[in-house]
Scaffold this motif. Structure first.
Motif, PDB file in Angstrom:
ATOM      1  N   VAL A 180      -4.098  30.606   3.992  1.00 27.78           N
ATOM      2  CA  VAL A 180      -4.284  29.155   3.899  1.00 27.78           C
ATOM      3  C   VAL A 180      -5.175  28.655   5.025  1.00 27.78           C
ATOM      4  N   ALA A 181      -4.938  29.150   6.242  1.00 29.70           N
ATOM      5  CA  ALA A 181      -5.699  28.688   7.399  1.00 29.70           C
ATOM      6  C   ALA A 181      -7.182  29.044   7.297  1.00 29.70           C
ATOM      7  N   VAL A 182      -7.481  30.276   6.876  1.00 25.33           N
ATOM      8  CA  VAL A 182      -8.883  30.692   6.845  1.00 25.33           C
ATOM      9  C   VAL A 182      -9.620  30.094   5.656  1.00 25.33           C
ATOM     10  N   ALA A 183      -8.892  29.749   4.592  1.00 25.65           N
ATOM     11  CA  ALA A 183      -9.531  29.187   3.404  1.00 25.65           C
ATOM     12  C   ALA A 183      -9.600  27.667   3.423  1.00 25.65           C
ATOM     13  N   SER A 184      -8.926  27.029   4.378  1.00 25.29           N
ATOM     14  CA  SER A 184      -8.860  25.570   4.401  1.00 25.29           C
ATOM     15  C   SER A 184     -10.176  24.976   4.873  1.00 25.29           C
ATOM     16  N   ASP A 185     -10.277  23.644   4.768  1.00 23.98           N
ATOM     17  CA  ASP A 185     -11.478  22.967   5.269  1.00 23.98           C
ATOM     18  C   ASP A 185     -11.233  22.326   6.635  1.00 23.98           C
ATOM     19  N   PHE A 186     -10.155  22.734   7.318  1.00 23.14           N
ATOM     20  CA  PHE A 186      -9.867  22.211   8.658  1.00 23.14           C
ATOM     21  C   PHE A 186     -10.962  22.662   9.621  1.00 23.14           C
ATOM     22  N   THR A 187     -11.510  21.713  10.371  1.00 23.03           N
ATOM     23  CA  THR A 187     -12.632  22.041  11.250  1.00 23.03           C
ATOM     24  C   THR A 187     -12.338  21.827  12.738  1.00 23.03           C
ATOM     25  N   GLY A 188     -11.138  21.349  13.061  1.00 26.53           N
ATOM     26  CA  GLY A 188     -10.802  21.074  14.453  1.00 26.53           C
ATOM     27  C   GLY A 188     -10.242  22.284  15.178  1.00 26.53           C
ATOM     28  N   LYS A 189      -9.421  22.003  16.190  1.00 26.57           N
ATOM     29  CA  LYS A 189      -8.804  23.049  16.999  1.00 26.57           C
ATOM     30  C   LYS A 189      -7.301  22.823  17.018  1.00 26.57           C
ATOM     31  N   ARG A 190      -6.524  23.863  16.707  1.00 26.09           N
ATOM     32  CA  ARG A 190      -5.077  23.709  16.641  1.00 26.09           C
ATOM     33  C   ARG A 190      -4.391  25.035  16.945  1.00 26.09           C
TER      34      ARG A 190
END
Length: 299
Positions: free
Chosen positions: A191-201
């Motif tokens: 889920v993390a690598v395929a998501s469109d999240f672009t920030g830092k977490r």
């Protein structure tokens, strides 16, 4: 026209890597032509090539192979290596991977760490903390650090001998471990690598409840039908016992650090980050134990 491959998974021939790729393809329905799988031995992954996944060779001890493997990739999952045979080796490998990702123009790194790596008492936590620092100080725009706690499957390495002798020697005291299955951690990474999240977490991934050694032993007694007594010993005694049983001293120290970390509460926590990332509850440990763990231990 085929989609350019932009998601890459390292360590694809390992248990976790294979499970991540299964989730990418079958759970998340990511088109195979978007995915690159890397391994030191990509020939072992022909089943993935048959599904349309691109295979590339990547050796974490060969910086040139990493640079070539990461070319064109936008989102990269670095699964931590198992190089624990030489102090500092794994950190050097990870630093080389981060440097190669930076040079390749990767936009987001997902990295499998452990919870609170900077303060954890697990002996190899500094490898993870150093990798996290390398990622944070790089020019890569975004990252997701996954603090993977103990696999439930790890018990399948420690419990057989305990059940065979009837004694489970531990220095963990009343500390608990929020066991989570490898399958759930693979889903989280996918889920993390395929998501469109672009920030830092940074996300710490725990199971739904912490279990002490005594509670796990009780589950084992009920499921397997064999006597099992928990024997609390000092950590130095635990180390000497493992050495006496034939484990190399460095390995014994690593294993003993798991108990030290457990006693300190390093491996217990909330499932909230897992639920927020995946949208589901982690598989309950007792369900996994009765369905999968007990079957494996009884085999």
């Amino acid at each position: 026209m085929a989609q350019a491959a932009d998601i890459l998974v390292t360590g694809a021939s390992g248990h976790l890597g294979r499970a991540v790729l299964t989730h990418l393809l079958d759970t998340l329905k990511i088109p195979a032509d978007r995915i690159v799988a890397t391994s030191r031995k990509p020939e072992e992954l022909e089943n993935l090539r048959a599904r349309g996944v691109e295979l590339r060779k990547a050796d974490f001890d060969d910086a040139a192979s990493l640079a070539a493997a990461f070319a064109g990739v936008k989102r990269l999952l670095i699964i931590s290596t198992d190089a624990l045979d030489e102090p500092g080796k794994r950190l050097r490998q990870h630093q080389a991977a981060v440097k190669a990702a930076e040079a390749a123009g990767v936009a987001h790194i997902v990295y499998t760490s452990l919870p609170n790596a900077k303060t954890s008492l697990v002996s190899f936590a500094p490898d993870h903390a150093g990798t996290e620092a390398a990622i944070a100080s790089s020019s890569i725009p975004g990252h997701t650090i996954l603090g993977n706690t103990w696999y439930a499957e790890n018990l399948l390495h420690s419990l057989p001998n305990a059940l065979a002798t009837g004694n489970w020697y531990t220095a963990a005291g009343d500390g608990g471990t929020s066991y989570i299955t490898r399958n759930d951690l693979a889903l989280a990474a996918a889920v993390a690598v395929a998501s469109d999240f672009t920030g830092k977490r940074t996300l710490n991934l725990f199971g739904s409840k912490a279990y002490t050694v005594d509670e796990v032993a009780e589950l084992a007694r009920k499921a397997i039908g064999k006597p099992l007594q928990v024997v609390q010993v000092p950590v130095e005694g635990l180390i000497q016992g493992m050495i006496g049983a034939g484990l190399p001293e460095p390995v014994a120290h690593v294993y003993a650090s798991f108990d030290t970390a457990t006693k300190a509460g390093n491996l217990a926590g909330s499932p909230d980050d897992f639920k927020a990332l995946t949208g589901k509850e982690p598989e309950p440990f007792e369900q996994w134990f009765s369905k999968t763990g007990a079957a494996a231990l009884s085999a």
